[in-house]
Write an enzyme that holds these catalytic residues in place. Structure first.
Site, PDB file in Angstrom:
ATOM      1  N   ASP A 187       0.861  -1.182   0.000  1.00 26.05           N
ATOM      2  CA  ASP A 187       0.000   0.000   0.000  1.00 26.05           C
ATOM      3  C   ASP A 187       0.902   1.237   0.000  1.00 26.05           C
ATOM      4  OD1 ASP A 187       1.018   0.208   2.538  1.00 26.05           O
ATOM      5  OD2 ASP A 187      -0.893   0.021   3.568  1.00 26.05           O
ATOM      6  N   SER A 188       0.296   2.407  -0.116  1.00 27.92           N
ATOM      7  CA  SER A 188       1.109   3.619  -0.292  1.00 27.92           C
ATOM      8  C   SER A 188       1.554   4.218   1.030  1.00 27.92           C
ATOM      9  CB  SER A 188       0.304   4.665  -1.051  1.00 27.92           C
ATOM     10  OG  SER A 188      -0.754   5.124  -0.235  1.00 27.92           O
ATOM     11  N   GLY A 189       1.014   3.730   2.127  1.00 24.41           N
ATOM     12  CA  GLY A 189       1.277   4.360   3.415  1.00 24.41           C
ATOM     13  C   GLY A 189       0.199   5.360   3.781  1.00 24.41           C
ATOM     14  N   GLY A 190      -0.587   5.790   2.793  1.00 19.32           N
ATOM     15  CA  GLY A 190      -1.607   6.807   3.026  1.00 19.32           C
ATOM     16  C   GLY A 190      -2.606   6.415   4.100  1.00 19.32           C
ATOM     17  N   PHE A 191      -3.130   5.196   3.990  1.00 13.97           N
ATOM     18  CA  PHE A 191      -4.173   4.781   4.923  1.00 13.97           C
ATOM     19  C   PHE A 191      -3.666   4.809   6.356  1.00 13.97           C
ATOM     20  CE2 PHE A 191      -6.630   1.649   7.318  1.00 13.97           C
ATOM     21  CZ  PHE A 191      -7.913   2.108   7.080  1.00 13.97           C
ATOM     22  N   ASP A 218      -2.836   8.336  -1.778  1.00 13.43           N
ATOM     23  CA  ASP A 218      -4.172   8.923  -1.786  1.00 13.43           C
ATOM     24  C   ASP A 218      -4.532   9.423  -0.390  1.00 13.43           C
ATOM     25  OD1 ASP A 218      -4.278   6.363  -0.648  1.00 13.43           O
ATOM     26  OD2 ASP A 218      -6.408   6.132  -1.119  1.00 13.43           O
ATOM     27  N   ASP A 222      -7.910  -7.646   0.254  1.00 13.33           N
ATOM     28  CA  ASP A 222      -7.038  -7.923   1.401  1.00 13.33           C
ATOM     29  C   ASP A 222      -7.812  -7.555   2.650  1.00 13.33           C
ATOM     30  OD1 ASP A 222      -6.576  -4.875   0.940  1.00 13.33           O
ATOM     31  OD2 ASP A 222      -5.753  -5.276   2.924  1.00 13.33           O
ATOM     32  N   CYS A 244     -12.828 -28.754   6.922  1.00 10.61           N
ATOM     33  CA  CYS A 244     -11.605 -28.070   6.501  1.00 10.61           C
ATOM     34  C   CYS A 244     -10.477 -29.091   6.413  1.00 10.61           C
ATOM     35  CB  CYS A 244     -11.254 -26.964   7.493  1.00 10.61           C
ATOM     36  SG  CYS A 244      -9.733 -26.089   7.091  1.00 10.61           S
ATOM     37  N   CYS A 250      -7.240 -28.262   6.248  1.00 14.34           N
ATOM     38  CA  CYS A 250      -5.962 -27.622   6.576  1.00 14.34           C
ATOM     39  C   CYS A 250      -5.206 -28.471   7.608  1.00 14.34           C
ATOM     40  CB  CYS A 250      -6.161 -26.188   7.065  1.00 14.34           C
ATOM     41  SG  CYS A 250      -6.474 -25.990   8.832  1.00 14.34           S
ATOM     42  N   CYS A 274      -6.785 -28.501  11.179  1.00 11.77           N
ATOM     43  CA  CYS A 274      -8.017 -29.291  11.359  1.00 11.77           C
ATOM     44  C   CYS A 274      -7.759 -30.786  11.176  1.00 11.77           C
ATOM     45  CB  CYS A 274      -9.082 -28.801  10.386  1.00 11.77           C
ATOM     46  SG  CYS A 274      -9.634 -27.131  10.781  1.00 11.77           S
ATOM     47  N   HIS A 318      -5.258 -21.785  10.237  1.00 13.92           N
ATOM     48  CA  HIS A 318      -6.619 -22.217   9.863  1.00 13.92           C
ATOM     49  C   HIS A 318      -7.410 -21.080   9.221  1.00 13.92           C
ATOM     50  CE1 HIS A 318     -10.659 -23.649   9.724  1.00 13.92           C
ATOM     51  NE2 HIS A 318     -10.991 -22.507  10.293  1.00 13.92           N
TER      52      HIS A 318
HETATM   53 ZN   LIG Z   1      -8.716 -25.762   9.121  1.00 13.51          ZN
END
Ligand SMILES: [Zn+2]
Length: 385
Positions: free
Chosen positions: A106-110, A160, A291, A329, A331, A334, A360
């Protein structure tokens, strides 16, 4: 004059910016492929947030195993620590954090605009105080580009102003106009300096600078901001200034009204949103990139997203629960651990609790997006269950 025109042509082929191909559409939703110097990204994509060149608690090889194709880094934080020049000298963010796949900064603006008490805004840029030590710094469109070029992400963002919410109409317009002037300055500096990226020279692709549409909750201003940002010209467009405290229904309305003014052949990035249901819904509206800190931040607080709804693993009712966190799930968390064990780790304040919970939640978000993409490819809209 060169006696061999062919050789001259060969050596002057310019590096290209990010490439975007749409593979299928289903209503407004699109499944595409974003090609960067550090690999291809299947869209719609969820980008985990690695604020300080680290997705808190998760090593890079695990992120690869989870199928993460692009990470987000925060320029403001990296600028303060370890510093852009340190990262640049070490070969840029990819080498510094040993992440060979794509990165967006990101630009750092936020972040700077989040420092309400600590900043001062002028036409030229923003003076702000570090949240770490109170030292004074200045970001302008030019210095934000310089920082992002030095960090060397594949996709970088125009500087921005993220308009606060609520704001009166005059303030929203003035803020949008400032963002447009800063977008033009960001692009000019980027075009003059993009060859300074700390990459190997033979990757064939440059960094890409995306523009950001602002305009707060005013749909007419969103349209104007989109049209005038497109006039400046970027290889991709972001929708910024949302998830700033407005009702969720309003967020969706603004996204829907803004997307229709963005070019169909460029990637669209909705910044900083969403629960699993929301990211699927935004993909359904034609958003390609998203994101959010939610899956990682919530995980560290013991809040887990599952196919059966949210689970607050700290609750005593899981103390003797021998079931996996999410039976649907696949993963590594899990597949291996029980809810009782995860609850014990959290209650005991073990570091492993944060690690496993984050793995997870990220896995759940990435699976959601993969299911949405599959559904779009089958022509069934952005469904994920
Ligand atoms: Zn999971």
């Amino acid at each position: 004059m060169c006696p061999c025109g062919f050789a001259l042509l060969f050596y002057t082929i310019p590096a290209v910016s990010v490439q975007f191909h749409i593979e299928a559409t289903s209503g407004p939703a699109r499944a595409g492929r974003l090609i960067t110097a550090h690999g291809e990204i299947e869209t719609p994509v969820f980008m985990p947030v690695g604020t300080l060149a680290s997705v808190k608690g998760v090593p890079q090889d695990t992120l690869e195993e989870l199928g993460v194709q692009i990470l987000l880094g925060n320029t403001y934080h990296l600028y303060l620590r370890p510093g852009v020049e340190t990262v640049r000298k070490l070969g840029g963010l990819h080498r510094f954090m040993a992440w060979p796949r794509a990165i967006l900064t990101d630009s750092g603006g936020f972040q700077v605009f989040s420092l309400n008490e600590l900043r001062k805004l002028t036409e030229e840029g923003v003076t702000f105080r570090s949240h770490l030590d109170g030292s004074s710094h200045f970001f302008s469109p030019e210095s934000a580009m310089q920082a992002q070029i030095g960090l060397g992400a594949d996709i970088i963002m125009a500087f921005d102003e993220c308009t606060e919410y609520p704001a009166d109409p005059a303030r929203v317009r003035a803020s949008m106009e400032l963002t447009l002037r800063w977008a033009a300055r960001s692009k000019k500096y980027f075009e003059d300096h993009k060859h300074e990226t700390p990459w190997e020279p033979n990757l064939g692709q440059t960094q890409s600078l995306f523009g950001i549409v602002q305009g707060s909750m005013d749909l007419a201003l969103r349209k104007e901001s989109a049209e005038r940002t497109i006039e400046i010209g970027f290889p991709g467009y972001a929708i910024g200034g949302l998830s700033v405290g407005e009702p969720r229904a309003r967020t969706r309305e603004v996204v829907e009204a803004t997307v229709e003014h963005l070019p169909a052949d460029r990637p669209r990035y909705l910044m900083g949103v969403g629960t699993p249901e929301e990211i699927a819904a935004y993909a359904g509206l034609g958003i390609d990139m998203m994101d959010c800190v939610l899956p990682t931040r919530a995980a560290r607080h013991g809040l887990l997203f599952t196919s059966e709804g949210k689970v607050s693993i700290k609750q005593a009712r899981y103390a003797s629960d021998s079931a996996p966190l999410d039976p649907n799930c696949k993963c590594r968390v899990c597949c291996r651990y029980t809810r009782a064990y995860l609850r014990h780790l959290y209650a005991s304040n073990e570091v492993l609790a944060q690690v496993l919970n984050t793995i997870h939640n990220l896995s759940f978000y990435l699976d959601t997006m993969r299911a949405v993409r599959h559904s779009i490819l089958l022509g069934r809209g952005a469904r994920f269950s």
